[in-house]
Design a protein around this motif. Structure first.
Motif, PDB file in Angstrom:
ATOM      1  N   SER A 269       0.829  -1.213   0.000  1.00 49.95           N
ATOM      2  CA  SER A 269       0.000   0.000   0.000  1.00 49.95           C
ATOM      3  C   SER A 269       0.859   1.257   0.000  1.00 49.95           C
ATOM      4  O   SER A 269       0.541   2.243  -0.673  1.00 49.95           O
ATOM      5  CB  SER A 269      -0.923  -0.001   1.220  1.00 49.95           C
ATOM      6  N   SER A 270       1.968   1.238   0.741  1.00 53.69           N
ATOM      7  CA  SER A 270       2.822   2.423   0.809  1.00 53.69           C
ATOM      8  C   SER A 270       3.524   2.696  -0.513  1.00 53.69           C
ATOM      9  O   SER A 270       3.915   3.830  -0.787  1.00 53.69           O
ATOM     10  CB  SER A 270       3.862   2.252   1.922  1.00 53.69           C
ATOM     11  N   LEU A 273       0.878   4.423  -3.196  1.00 52.94           N
ATOM     12  CA  LEU A 273       0.308   5.715  -2.825  1.00 52.94           C
ATOM     13  C   LEU A 273       1.380   6.788  -2.826  1.00 52.94           C
ATOM     14  O   LEU A 273       2.544   6.518  -2.518  1.00 52.94           O
ATOM     15  CB  LEU A 273      -0.336   5.639  -1.432  1.00 52.94           C
ATOM     16  N   GLU A 274       0.983   8.009  -3.149  1.00 54.11           N
ATOM     17  CA  GLU A 274       1.869   9.155  -3.046  1.00 54.11           C
ATOM     18  C   GLU A 274       1.665   9.824  -1.683  1.00 54.11           C
ATOM     19  O   GLU A 274       0.719   9.527  -0.966  1.00 54.11           O
ATOM     20  CB  GLU A 274       1.586  10.151  -4.180  1.00 54.11           C
ATOM     21  N   TYR A 277      -2.461  13.824  -1.176  1.00 53.67           N
ATOM     22  CA  TYR A 277      -3.697  13.439  -1.847  1.00 53.67           C
ATOM     23  C   TYR A 277      -4.580  14.649  -2.137  1.00 53.67           C
ATOM     24  O   TYR A 277      -5.667  14.501  -2.676  1.00 53.67           O
ATOM     25  CB  TYR A 277      -4.483  12.443  -0.980  1.00 53.67           C
ATOM     26  N   ILE A 284      -8.568   7.693  -3.240  1.00 54.85           N
ATOM     27  CA  ILE A 284      -7.931   6.562  -2.574  1.00 54.85           C
ATOM     28  C   ILE A 284      -8.973   5.469  -2.365  1.00 54.85           C
ATOM     29  O   ILE A 284     -10.070   5.718  -1.875  1.00 54.85           O
ATOM     30  CB  ILE A 284      -7.317   6.984  -1.221  1.00 54.85           C
ATOM     31  N   LEU A 295      -4.177  -0.460  -0.428  1.00 50.69           N
ATOM     32  CA  LEU A 295      -4.676   0.859  -0.774  1.00 50.69           C
ATOM     33  C   LEU A 295      -4.103   1.267  -2.129  1.00 50.69           C
ATOM     34  O   LEU A 295      -2.897   1.193  -2.356  1.00 50.69           O
ATOM     35  CB  LEU A 295      -4.281   1.893   0.280  1.00 50.69           C
ATOM     36  N   GLU A 297      -4.385   4.111  -5.615  1.00 54.55           N
ATOM     37  CA  GLU A 297      -4.688   5.479  -6.007  1.00 54.55           C
ATOM     38  C   GLU A 297      -5.330   5.475  -7.389  1.00 54.55           C
ATOM     39  O   GLU A 297      -4.711   5.061  -8.373  1.00 54.55           O
ATOM     40  CB  GLU A 297      -3.396   6.299  -6.018  1.00 54.55           C
ATOM     41  N   ASP A 376      -8.138  13.300   1.893  1.00 52.29           N
ATOM     42  CA  ASP A 376      -7.690  12.003   2.391  1.00 52.29           C
ATOM     43  C   ASP A 376      -8.854  11.097   2.764  1.00 52.29           C
ATOM     44  O   ASP A 376      -8.767  10.293   3.698  1.00 52.29           O
ATOM     45  CB  ASP A 376      -6.761  12.183   3.597  1.00 52.29           C
TER      46      ASP A 376
END
Length: 442
Positions: A269-270, A273-274, A277, A284, A295, A297, A376
């Protein structure tokens, strides 16, 4: 002479430009078939005795390969006597992964790597690049009769065949890689795996459509079918189990290709994602892949079209579903998307197939059109044709993954909120239709 389709295995007595069974063009190849007549006048004697299902033992001799992502996809490691088919595009990392697995297993069992595409020198260069020093037995041979003889002599516990399309049986008149050769070699490997309790992994080429080359009967013969996916110019690789007789078929493992080989991704997930957001057109979404929550994007971009028919370009999601969601936005929310070019992308090269991403997709499109960031908020829910937000499965697992990464707010279907505890640890906003979501966000 019999003409056999190299895609589906269809047979005909004359050559055809297009296969009548699978509609593939120029796939019928002539193969010589021996005419073996059987005497059907005398009944065959049989001493077979059936077994009671209650008397059959269910013990599975499993062993771990040391790569957690692969072990989880297999359902807890390899099984002795299992025949596994690994498919993937050229250059995706199949040989690299198997060489790493063979190196780890060679420290506690006898491993044989049969290469029909590369020489021993090439394998050594790759091993040095990957810093592999395992005691792997290497055999560079395509004649399967010689390979079978060596297997019976060495009796290894783990065998890698790279690849099945390069192996051939001299008695067969067909060319290597043909349907007949692939089927017969796989049948012999299956007998070796079951009789000697040897775990065998065979590598299969894939067609331009992403399917394993050869007839689908090859996938029916093996115990497990694994697909290695990912963009060649992207560092992430995903391995999925599409068939598994000894475990689940909904698991996936995520790897990252580095200079030293494939590395497990413990927290995907990390990576997808940036850090920020608060950008328009970004939503998300918490996806479920197997038993894991990830998660992702969802990105969208809308621009006024300069053509008579607006463009709809998607990457990572189903095109028809995106068109349907655009129609729902036009009908229920009143967005004039019929004059907008729409581009939707799942960041990181991931592919989303479940309908739980619908809410994130529609909100990302609306965010880009209105120029208002979503923030978020984690968006989860399936959107119906009437604009309602339908319940999804594994809602707690999705929310726990979001909470673990620091998200504090989530928008979910109203029906899913009925089963959540009041002190979940996040601000949960339960919505029943997309009109409520748009009033809340925009």
């Amino acid at each position: 002479m019999v003409y056999v389709c190299q895609e589906c295995g269809y047979k005909t007595s004359k050559w055809l430009g297009r296969c009548p069974n699978c509609s593939s063009w120029d796939t019928l190849v002539g193969e010589y078939v021996e005419d073996k007549k059987k005497d059907i006048t005398k009944p065959q004697q049989s001493n077979l005795t059936p077994l009671k299902l209650s008397d059959v033992a269910t013990e599975e001799e499993r062993f771990l390969c040391g790569i957690d992502e692969l072990d989880s996809v297999l359902g807890g490691g390899f099984v002795k006597g299992e025949l596994i088919l690994l498919g993937g595009e050229p250059g995706i990392g199949k040989s690299t992964l198997l060489l790493q697995v063979g190196s780890i297993l060679s420290k506690r069992m006898k491993v044989l790597y049969v290469s029909g595409e590369e020489g021993a020198n090439q394998l050594k260069i790759r091993a040095e690049r990957l810093k592999i020093n395992g005691d792997i037995e290497i055999l560079c041979e395509t004649n399967f009769d010689l390979v079978e003889k060596l297997i019976l002599e060495l009796k290894p516990e783990f065998i890698i065949i790279d690849s099945i399309q390069t192996m051939y049986i001299p008695d067969n008149q067909s060319a290597p890689g043909s349907v007949t050769q692939v089927r017969d070699v796989t049948m012999k490997l299956l007998k070796l795996a079951k009789s000697l309790k040897i775990t065998i992994v065979i590598v299969g080429h894939v067609t331009k459509d992403g399917l394993i080359a050869g007839p689908r009967v090859l996938e029916h013969m093996v115990d497990c079918v694994l697909y290695f996916e990912g963009e060649r110019f992207n560092t992430f690789r995903i391995i999925r189990a599409y068939k598994n007789r000894f475990g689940p078929t909904n698991q996936l493992g995520i790897f990252e290709m580095t200079d030293s080989g494939l590395v497990e991704v413990k927290n995907p997930s990390s990576l997808f994602l940036e850090s920020s957001y608060n950008v328009e057109g970004v939503a998300i979404y918490s996806a479920i892949e197997g038993t894991r929550a990830i998660l992702l994007e969802i990105q969208a971009l809308t621009t006024p079209t300069s053509f008579g028919t607006p463009r709809r370009t998607v990457t990572g999601i189903d095109y028809n579903r995106c068109v349907m969601l655009c129609a729902v936005l036009e009908k229920k929310v009143g967005l004039p998307l019929n004059v907008q070019d729409i581009y939707v992308n799942v960041a990181g090269g991931f592919k989303v197939t479940e309908p739980a991403a619908d809410l994130a997709i529609v909100c990302a499109i609306a965010s880009s059109y209105k120029g208002v960031p979503i923030g978020d908020n984690v968006l989860i829910g399936e959107v119906g044709l009437t604009g309602e937000i339908r319940a999804v499965n594994s809602i707690e697992k999705r929310l726990n993954e979001a909470k673990k990464l620091g998200f504090e707010r989530a928008i979910i279907p109203k029906r899913n909120s009925e089963n959540l505890s009041s002190d979940f640890g996040m601000k949960i906003y339960a919505m029943s239709n997309i009109e409520e979501v748009f009033d809340f966000i925009f």
